[in-house]
Design a protein around this motif. Structure first.
Motif, PDB file in Angstrom:
ATOM      1  N   GLY A  48       0.799  -1.218   0.000  1.00 20.07           N
ATOM      2  CA  GLY A  48       0.000   0.000   0.000  1.00 20.07           C
ATOM      3  C   GLY A  48       0.829   1.264   0.000  1.00 20.07           C
ATOM      4  O   GLY A  48       0.602   2.181  -0.780  1.00 20.07           O
ATOM      5  N   CYS A  49       1.825   1.294   0.894  1.00 21.67           N
ATOM      6  CA  CYS A  49       2.655   2.494   0.985  1.00 21.67           C
ATOM      7  C   CYS A  49       3.228   2.824  -0.378  1.00 21.67           C
ATOM      8  O   CYS A  49       3.162   3.947  -0.853  1.00 21.67           O
ATOM      9  N   CYS A  50       3.798   1.813  -1.002  1.00 21.38           N
ATOM     10  CA  CYS A  50       4.473   2.018  -2.278  1.00 21.38           C
ATOM     11  C   CYS A  50       3.480   2.536  -3.326  1.00 21.38           C
ATOM     12  O   CYS A  50       3.778   3.456  -4.085  1.00 21.38           O
ATOM     13  N   THR A 105      12.986   2.011   3.856  1.00 24.05           N
ATOM     14  CA  THR A 105      12.097   1.216   4.703  1.00 24.05           C
ATOM     15  C   THR A 105      10.751   1.924   4.843  1.00 24.05           C
ATOM     16  O   THR A 105      10.564   3.033   4.351  1.00 24.05           O
ATOM     17  N   THR A 106       9.825   1.282   5.491  1.00 16.85           N
ATOM     18  CA  THR A 106       8.548   1.917   5.833  1.00 16.85           C
ATOM     19  C   THR A 106       8.346   1.724   7.336  1.00 16.85           C
ATOM     20  O   THR A 106       9.109   1.014   7.990  1.00 16.85           O
ATOM     21  N   CYS A 107       7.274   2.299   7.828  1.00 14.85           N
ATOM     22  CA  CYS A 107       6.975   2.140   9.250  1.00 14.85           C
ATOM     23  C   CYS A 107       6.987   0.675   9.650  1.00 14.85           C
ATOM     24  O   CYS A 107       7.476   0.301  10.699  1.00 14.85           O
ATOM     25  N   LEU A 108       6.406  -0.133   8.783  1.00 16.25           N
ATOM     26  CA  LEU A 108       6.238  -1.541   9.103  1.00 16.25           C
ATOM     27  C   LEU A 108       7.582  -2.246   9.261  1.00 16.25           C
ATOM     28  O   LEU A 108       7.858  -2.868  10.289  1.00 16.25           O
TER      29      LEU A 108
ATOM     30  N   GLY B  61      -2.341   5.909  12.822  1.00 21.90           N
ATOM     31  CA  GLY B  61      -1.054   5.465  12.306  1.00 21.90           C
ATOM     32  C   GLY B  61      -0.162   6.668  12.098  1.00 21.90           C
ATOM     33  O   GLY B  61      -0.501   7.773  12.510  1.00 21.90           O
ATOM     34  N   PRO B  62       0.987   6.449  11.470  1.00 16.63           N
ATOM     35  CA  PRO B  62       1.855   7.583  11.144  1.00 16.63           C
ATOM     36  C   PRO B  62       1.208   8.428  10.043  1.00 16.63           C
ATOM     37  O   PRO B  62       0.232   8.006   9.438  1.00 16.63           O
ATOM     38  N   ILE B  63       1.764   9.575   9.763  1.00 14.62           N
ATOM     39  CA  ILE B  63       1.061  10.568   8.960  1.00 14.62           C
ATOM     40  C   ILE B  63       0.805  10.158   7.510  1.00 14.62           C
ATOM     41  O   ILE B  63      -0.218  10.513   6.916  1.00 14.62           O
ATOM     42  N   GLY B  64       1.730   9.369   6.936  1.00 16.05           N
ATOM     43  CA  GLY B  64       1.666   9.122   5.496  1.00 16.05           C
ATOM     44  C   GLY B  64       0.342   8.566   5.023  1.00 16.05           C
ATOM     45  O   GLY B  64      -0.303   9.114   4.125  1.00 16.05           O
ATOM     46  N   CYS B  65      -0.096   7.484   5.662  1.00 16.61           N
ATOM     47  CA  CYS B  65      -1.315   6.818   5.204  1.00 16.61           C
ATOM     48  C   CYS B  65      -2.470   7.819   5.116  1.00 16.61           C
ATOM     49  O   CYS B  65      -3.317   7.731   4.228  1.00 16.61           O
ATOM     50  N   ALA B  67      -2.053  11.275   4.833  1.00 11.02           N
ATOM     51  CA  ALA B  67      -1.728  12.347   3.893  1.00 11.02           C
ATOM     52  C   ALA B  67      -2.043  11.935   2.455  1.00 11.02           C
ATOM     53  O   ALA B  67      -2.580  12.716   1.679  1.00 11.02           O
ATOM     54  N   TYR B  68      -1.733  10.686   2.110  1.00  9.20           N
ATOM     55  CA  TYR B  68      -1.910  10.268   0.722  1.00  9.20           C
ATOM     56  C   TYR B  68      -3.362  10.055   0.342  1.00  9.20           C
ATOM     57  O   TYR B  68      -3.689   9.958  -0.833  1.00  9.20           O
ATOM     58  N   THR B  69      -4.221   9.911   1.332  1.00  8.05           N
ATOM     59  CA  THR B  69      -5.619   9.638   0.999  1.00  8.05           C
ATOM     60  C   THR B  69      -6.494  10.853   1.282  1.00  8.05           C
ATOM     61  O   THR B  69      -7.704  10.759   1.339  1.00  8.05           O
TER      62      THR B  69
END
Ligand code: SF4
Ligand code: SF4
Lengths: 458, 445
Positions: A48-50, A105-108, B61-65, B67-69
């Protein structure tokens, strides 16, 4: 109205971020990695992150953005991602054939504690990395810092992995341009070349993310710094790094590792910051500033002179990345405009200090916040409005709600194209910024003027 | 690139119609290292729940998830716009170490006081699954204190694909269904499911049903309201739009409340009309419903037909590639493209099932390439090989298509024009026409 849900009353919020003015580290690392020629960024985490990082960069640049992912599943998140990364490295070199893979890396993967360095060593030992190819990595946990931090970490990784000092100095300097747009990088290099300097710039996304339409799809476009160039940075005469937040670490590591002396400047946005950049170049080159550069400077100064009446005393709200906000605030003060609210999402102490210094003679009270968000900025604006707002595309909600002139600047910009092609650094970039500021202010005046004072000449 | 290597392991996920065996090796995890176009569980949940406009959507969660949505999809609301805000607990390092429950509680507490939403959804992102926050407990507590439903959505990204996210969203919705007052709902009533009101699509679909004399109790979830969702179990029928994102909920409502469902698609004249007829058929005790449906179909088709014919003439014989999220959408797309004279030479999906692919194979012409979870190199290779004129895909595919000199049409959640219903078909034809026939292609080097 979309943002009518923003209340006037400002409460101290500790637990959350609303309408962020930042995003997470990996996307900055991905952007930096794209500035190496023949590089495929790789996201060590779940899919998902990617997908999000690629989509966001795609929307910002309107270019295909490629990146691999370790595609974590439940298993990987329990047992660690080593198997995934090893398989990924193998697959990527087999099908996509990049010169190097830049893993972030990512958070995970950070939280489960994968040791990427050890995994890449194993990949090398197992023969999964073909001769002459490379894998580099940066640790980019998103619960620390912001996308700017990620960019800085990947830029630092370029030094860590590649810079080598042979003991024989090369007649060249290193430029670390910071987290700026491709045309900014181009402009930074152009100015150095006008000074007759040979340069290695890293990262360099010009030509990668703003390339021409050729009717062909190339996974690895011609632009970007090459690996031999990166290796040679250790033999350069010096480094000029722009932006403490995005470039400072890389410059210092290069200094320590290879004894290449560095100068860390503000981003060359506006007249004085560009002056300092040109001065640093001049010292490196040991020559006079060429006429062309003086000419451009003169043009910028001419615009400021001619249009001073329009700039005078205008109050500006700003949101964006710290290096940009610092340089931009200085520029605004120089043209007699006043940054009154300045927000960056990236945490960090120096930011507030720098902005306070720059605005210390302001006739208005100045509010500044590092680690803030656009919700807070909007609340400030709602309590007392400004004459101009400068922010990324998300600023348009505030501009609309509070009916203020608005300039898009920063990341991401999802609804305009200029940032891919026209610089905002250097004297020419300064001219472009002034044009934008004047367009916004004068268009508004034209719109709002009653008929009797609607003017032809302004 | 022309002699692209296809990974051995990927061979079973690519099929050319006419070649012997057919067993699509789908529904498996992406190969590590392939540039998949797939997203995550969270993405699926977010897509489904996001259009509910009077709810608070808090991403834990952290900010990214978050911010992107943030407001990247055009799910329109006729009233509140709270869904377009981005709320995140913005976890920092110490939260990762000591847990984020306190922060989550404080965030909910504050936000509910400020915004007074009708319900709150708390999305768990990957990291929550790792640090083990008990978000159910926090949600329960806040729900009791504030007197509104506060629902945990278990959407940790790594726990599957987008489809699992749809299911997580459905489970969250199921907690709301059944809580409302249904005594005023008549028998001629239905819920629209799997319609997210992109560019106002749900509004036009709702209007068709209303014209047929049917009551639309709730739309899942386009222009959605908590109040409507709560009473949705009062409807006589669930009409589930193709993508399958709402099937879990439809099944649940069938089991628990005995509400049957039918699957429809609103894309293209053929499927749109079939949808109206199928629904009318369900309510056949009142023949006036069918009569009105027929009347609508006739009127609407007459209204767009002359123009559609013009586009068809101009597009006759052109070739299209489609790459969609769920395969079901591909079926309608193929029919719709055929109806404007185009053939589909490449069809793929991120997350199709074996039976979807079988169905695709049966629909497609010989020689058509069918792919599961394709990467950009594969897509571009086949586009060139098959001399494609139009690519129908999502945000990540657009610039690639353009770089190859191919027209593009966005079928995804980011599009700005309605593609549903009869007007939608005309919009679609116009968009395809304008891209395929753009003069820019004559300027290509
Ligand atoms: S914040 Fe972390 S988990 Fe979320 S998108 Fe960024 S890297 Fe992925
Ligand atoms: S962290 Fe997990 S939930 Fe968030 S975007 Fe990445 S895969 Fe999705």
């Amino acid at each position: 109205m979309l943002l009518r849900h923003t209340p006037l009353k400002i409460q101290d919020r500790k637990a959350l971020s609303v309408n962020p003015a930042k995003t997470c580290q990996p996307i900055g690392a991905m952007y930096a990695a794209l500035g190496i020629h023949g590089c495929l960024p790789h996201s060590h985490g779940s899919q998902g992150c990617c997908a999000y990082h690629r989509s966001t960069l795609t929307r910002h640049y309107k270019e295909p953005i490629m990146s691999g992912t370790s595609s974590f599943t439940e298993g990987a998140s329990v047992f660690g991602g080593q198997a995934n990364l090893l398989q990924a490295i193998n697959n990527i070199f087999t099908i996509y054939e990049p010169d190097l893979i830049a893993v972030h890396t990512t958070c995970l993967s950070e939280t489960i504690g994968d040791d990427v360095l050890q995994i890449t060593r194993k990949a090398r030992d197992d023969g999964k990395i073909p001769e002459g190819k490379h894998v580099i990595h940066a640790s980019t946990p998103s619960y620390v810092g912001s996308h700017v931090t990620g960019f800085a970490n990947m830029t630092k990784a370029m030094v860590n992995y590649f810079a080598e000092s042979t003991g024989k100095k090369k007649n060249q300097i290193n430029l670390i341009p910071g987290y700026v747009e491709p045309p900014d990088m181009e402009e930074i290099r152009r100015l150095a070349e006008l000074m007759n300097l040979s340069t290695v710039m890293f990262p360099d996304t010009s030509g990668v993310l703003n390339g021409p339409q050729t009717g062909r799809y190339r996974m690895f476009p011609p632009g970007g710094v090459t690996i031999p160039e990166l290796i040679s940075t250790g033999d350069s005469m010096g480094t000029i790094a722009m932006g403490e937040y995005a470039s400072g670490d890389a410059a210092r590591v290069l200094d320590t590792k290879c004894k290449v002396p560095c100068k860390i400047l503000d981003l060359p946005i506006g007249l004085q910051a560009t002056d300092r950049y040109i001065d640093a170049l001049r010292k490196q080159a040991g020559t006079e500033v060429p006429a062309q550069i003086n000419f451009e400077r003169g043009q910028l100064l001419d615009i400021i002179t001619d249009m001073q009446a329009w700039f005078y005393g205008k109050k500006v709200a700003l949101a964006g990345d710290p290096d940009q906000m610092i340089a931009l605030s200085e520029f605004l003060v120089a043209i007699d405009m006043w940054p009154v609210y300045v927000v960056t999402g990236t945490p960090g102490k120096i930011f507030e200090k720098r902005i306070n210094e720059i605005t210390k003679n302001s006739p208005y009270p100045v509010k500044v916040k590092a680690g803030g968000d656009l919700f807070l900025l909007h609340q400030w604006i709602k309590n007392e409005s400004v004459d101009l707002l400068i922010a990324n595309t998300y600023g348009k909600y505030m501009a609309r709600d509070s009916d203020i002139p608005f300039i898009r600047y920063g990341f991401p910009i999802l609804d305009r194209i200029g940032h891919s092609y026209f610089p905002s650094v250097g004297y020419r970039g300064g001219m472009r910024l002034l044009e934008k500021i004047l367009d916004a202010i004068l268009d508004r005046k034209d719109r709002d003027s009653p008929e009797e004072s609607f003017e032809l000449v302004m | 690139m022309e002699n692209l290597k296809i990974l051995k392991e990927r061979k079973d996920q690519i099929y050319q119609k006419g070649s012997e065996s057919f067993e699509m090796s789908c529904e498996k995890n992406s190969l590590a290292g392939s540039i998949s176009q797939r997203a995550c569980v969270f993405c699926g949940s977010r897509v489904v729940l996001y259009p509910i406009a009077d709810a608070l959507h808090l991403i834990h969660g952290p900010i990214g998830c978050a911010a992107y949505t943030w407001d990247i999809r055009g799910a329109l609301s006729s009233g509140p716009q709270l869904h377009r805000f981005s709320f995140s607990t913005d976890l920092s390092e110490s939260d990762i170490i000591f847990g984020g429950e306190k922060k989550l509680y404080a965030a909910l507490d504050e936000l509910i006081d400020i915004h007074k939403p009708k319900a709150a959804f708390v999305y768990a992102t990957c990291i929550i699954g790792i640090i083990g926050d008990d978000i159910d407990a926090v949600c329960r507590k806040v729900s009791q204190e504030k007197g509104i439903p506060v629902i945990a959505v278990h959407s940790e990204g790594f726990k599957g694909t987008k489809k699992d996210g749809y299911a997580a969203a459905c489970n969250a919705l199921a907690l709301l269904v059944g809580q409302g007052e249904i005594s005023k709902i008549g028998p001629l009533s239905l819920n629209i499911m799997g319609e997210f009101n992109i560019a106002g699509e749900a509004w036009s679909i709702k209007e068709y049903y209303q014209k047929m004399g049917l009551e639309v109790v709730s739309i899942f979830t386009g222009d959605g309201r908590i109040h409507d969702i709560k009473k949705s179990h009062g409807a006589s029928l669930n009409v589930v739009q193709c993508s399958g994102s709402m099937l879990t909920l439809a099944n649940h409502m069938e089991e628990k409340y005995g509400i049957p469902y039918i699957r429809v698609s609103y894309f293209g004249i053929e499927d749109m009309s079939k949808a109206l007829y199928d629904v009318a058929d369900f309510f056949n005790e009142d023949p006036s419903v069918m009569n009105r449906a027929k009347e609508i179909v006739k009127q609407e088709i007459n209204a767009i037909y002359p123009q559609l014919k013009k586009y068809k003439k101009a597009l006759e014989g052109r070739r299209a590639a489609i790459y969609v999220g769920g395969a079901f959408k591909a079926f309608s797309m193929i029919k719709a493209l055929r109806s404007i004279g185009m053939s589909v030479v490449l069809a793929g999906s991120q997350t199709g099932k074996q039976e979807d692919y079988e169905c695709l194979r049966d629909m497609c012409d010989d020689g058509t390439i069918i792919v599961d979870d394709a990467n950009p190199l594969e897509l571009s290779k086949y586009c060139l090989e098959k001399k494609v004129d139009l690519f129908v895909g999502g945000v990540k595919e657009r610039p690639m298509a353009y770089k190859l000199g191919i027209g593009f049409c966005d079928h995804n959640h980011e599009r700005k024009i309605s593609l549903a219903g009869y007007d939608g078909m005309l919009n679609f034809a116009r968009e395809v026409y304008s891209s395929v026939k753009s003069p820019v292609w004559d300027l290509m080097p």
